[in-house]
Motif scaffolding. Structure first.
Motif, mmCIF file in Angstrom:
data_model
loop_
_atom_site.group_PDB
_atom_site.id
_atom_site.type_symbol
_atom_site.label_atom_id
_atom_site.label_comp_id
_atom_site.label_asym_id
_atom_site.label_seq_id
_atom_site.Cartn_x
_atom_site.Cartn_y
_atom_site.Cartn_z
ATOM 1 N N UNK A 22 0.551 -1.175 0.147
ATOM 2 C CA UNK A 22 -0.083 -0.076 -0.092
ATOM 3 C C UNK A 22 0.945 1.235 0.032
ATOM 4 N N UNK A 23 1.939 1.229 0.824
ATOM 5 C CA UNK A 23 2.877 2.503 0.778
ATOM 6 C C UNK A 23 3.595 2.652 -0.529
ATOM 7 N N UNK A 24 3.866 1.480 -1.127
ATOM 8 C CA UNK A 24 4.512 1.468 -2.627
ATOM 9 C C UNK A 24 3.620 2.039 -3.539
ATOM 10 N N UNK A 25 2.448 1.706 -3.319
ATOM 11 C CA UNK A 25 1.394 2.283 -4.473
ATOM 12 C C UNK A 25 1.225 3.881 -4.067
ATOM 13 N N UNK A 26 1.266 4.090 -2.918
ATOM 14 C CA UNK A 26 0.993 5.578 -2.769
ATOM 15 C C UNK A 26 2.091 6.579 -3.281
ATOM 16 N N UNK A 27 3.419 5.839 -2.967
ATOM 17 C CA UNK A 27 4.633 6.648 -3.394
ATOM 18 C C UNK A 27 4.439 6.687 -4.791
ATOM 19 N N UNK A 28 4.000 5.790 -5.462
ATOM 20 C CA UNK A 28 3.875 5.721 -6.977
ATOM 21 C C UNK A 28 2.983 6.929 -7.515
ATOM 22 N N UNK A 29 1.789 6.793 -6.673
ATOM 23 C CA UNK A 29 0.811 7.735 -7.043
ATOM 24 C C UNK A 29 1.019 9.249 -6.704
ATOM 25 N N UNK A 30 1.732 9.405 -5.636
ATOM 26 C CA UNK A 30 2.534 10.600 -5.309
ATOM 27 C C UNK A 30 3.273 11.161 -6.353
ATOM 28 N N UNK A 31 4.139 10.200 -6.824
ATOM 29 C CA UNK A 31 5.297 10.524 -8.139
ATOM 30 C C UNK A 31 4.409 11.064 -9.286
ATOM 31 N N UNK A 32 3.346 10.274 -9.611
ATOM 32 C CA UNK A 32 2.554 10.542 -10.899
ATOM 33 C C UNK A 32 1.761 11.793 -10.581
ATOM 34 N N UNK A 33 1.143 11.918 -9.724
ATOM 35 C CA UNK A 33 0.248 13.334 -9.338
ATOM 36 C C UNK A 33 0.659 14.243 -8.959
ATOM 37 N N UNK A 34 1.906 14.135 -8.118
ATOM 38 C CA UNK A 34 2.622 15.460 -7.586
ATOM 39 C C UNK A 34 1.827 15.954 -6.356
ATOM 40 N N UNK A 35 1.258 15.440 -5.804
ATOM 41 C CA UNK A 35 0.344 15.810 -4.577
ATOM 42 C C UNK A 35 -0.195 14.717 -3.848
ATOM 43 N N UNK A 36 0.021 14.785 -2.671
ATOM 44 C CA UNK A 36 -0.545 13.631 -1.487
ATOM 45 C C UNK A 36 -2.036 13.662 -1.491
ATOM 46 N N UNK A 37 -2.704 14.791 -1.763
ATOM 47 C CA UNK A 37 -4.153 14.741 -1.974
ATOM 48 C C UNK A 37 -4.804 13.962 -3.036
ATOM 49 N N UNK A 38 -4.257 14.423 -4.235
ATOM 50 C CA UNK A 38 -4.407 13.630 -5.415
ATOM 51 C C UNK A 38 -4.208 12.271 -5.445
ATOM 52 N N UNK A 39 -3.099 11.933 -4.941
ATOM 53 C CA UNK A 39 -2.614 10.361 -4.950
ATOM 54 C C UNK A 39 -3.824 9.652 -3.942
ATOM 55 N N UNK A 40 -4.072 10.242 -2.993
ATOM 56 C CA UNK A 40 -5.109 9.706 -1.901
ATOM 57 C C UNK A 40 -6.257 9.414 -2.813
ATOM 58 N N UNK A 41 -6.894 10.471 -3.349
ATOM 59 C CA UNK A 41 -8.010 10.525 -4.326
ATOM 60 C C UNK A 41 -7.989 9.127 -5.219
ATOM 61 N N UNK A 42 -6.776 9.213 -5.707
ATOM 62 C CA UNK A 42 -6.690 8.316 -6.996
ATOM 63 C C UNK A 42 -6.615 6.953 -6.083
ATOM 64 N N UNK A 43 -6.590 6.529 -5.093
ATOM 65 C CA UNK A 43 -6.426 5.385 -4.220
ATOM 66 C C UNK A 43 -7.794 5.229 -3.541
ATOM 67 N N UNK A 44 -8.561 6.134 -3.626
ATOM 68 C CA UNK A 44 -9.942 6.032 -2.816
ATOM 69 C C UNK A 44 -9.411 5.873 -1.316
ATOM 70 N N UNK A 45 -8.267 6.681 -0.917
ATOM 71 C CA UNK A 45 -7.894 6.679 0.508
ATOM 72 C C UNK A 45 -8.035 8.169 0.775
ATOM 73 N N UNK A 46 -8.285 8.414 2.216
ATOM 74 C CA UNK A 46 -8.456 9.541 2.796
ATOM 75 C C UNK A 46 -7.174 10.197 2.902
#
Lengths: 114, 114
Positions: A22-46
């Motif tokens: 889960x943490x690895x997926x979050x890091x990838x999403x942050x790298x892709x979106x440039x934002x923690x909030x956008x990364x969280x949204x893309x993973x349906x995570x708060x």
């Protein structure tokens, strides 16, 4: 029916999971979106949960893994540090190595499964 | 602080998990106790849940994995078949190989973790 392997690897340090799927997926999403909030949204995570995961990672490693981009605030920009990118890459290599080793033993099951 | 690895491997066939850490532990407990109900108790698992797991395994493999011992009834004796013992042994080998491969990459994290 084809056999599939599901593998979950976690790096545990004391009572904390320093890195996991889960943490690895979050890091990838942050790298892709440039934002923690956008990364969280893309993973349906708060946002709160995403920040908690980032905080755990940031205190487990010698250097921060994720930092806010200059000018960022709550919901603002964030990016992986060089250490963060390295941790993510090494973890994915580790997962791939573990899965490959499991699959190499898969032949033993080929004749046992319906 | 030492780094520990936690690894969960699952063999997935269609939409069912043919073998995984919990099923492997259950098989070991059945082999040790000679009974599904005693095995379930030793794992703080309900008898019903243990039977459901056994049923999934029994229908995923070419031969039953667990059978009731002669004269056994609800809560009576049960044991692993030769196929069941082989499936368990091969799964544990597969887990060990995967964990070993992950640990072989652990050096990459040694200097990154606090």
């Amino acid at each position: 029916m084809p056999l599939e392997f599901s593998l979950k690897l976690r790096l545990v340090r004391g009572d904390e999971v320093a890195m996991g799927p889960g943490k690895a997926d979050l890091l990838e999403a942050i790298a892709q979106t440039g934002s923690i909030s956008a990364a969280a949204r893309s993973m349906n995570m708060s946002y709160r949960r995403a920040w908690l995961l980032v905080e755990v990672m940031n205190r487990c490693f010698v250097e921060p893994i994720v930092v806010r981009s200059v000018g960022g605030s709550h919901g603002g920009g964030a990016h992986l540090t060089d250490t963060g990118a390295r941790v993510l890459a090494e973890f994915r290599k580790m997962e791939a190595a573990a899965l490959g080793a499991a699959q190499a033993h898969g032949a033993a099951f080929a004749d046992l499964l319906k």
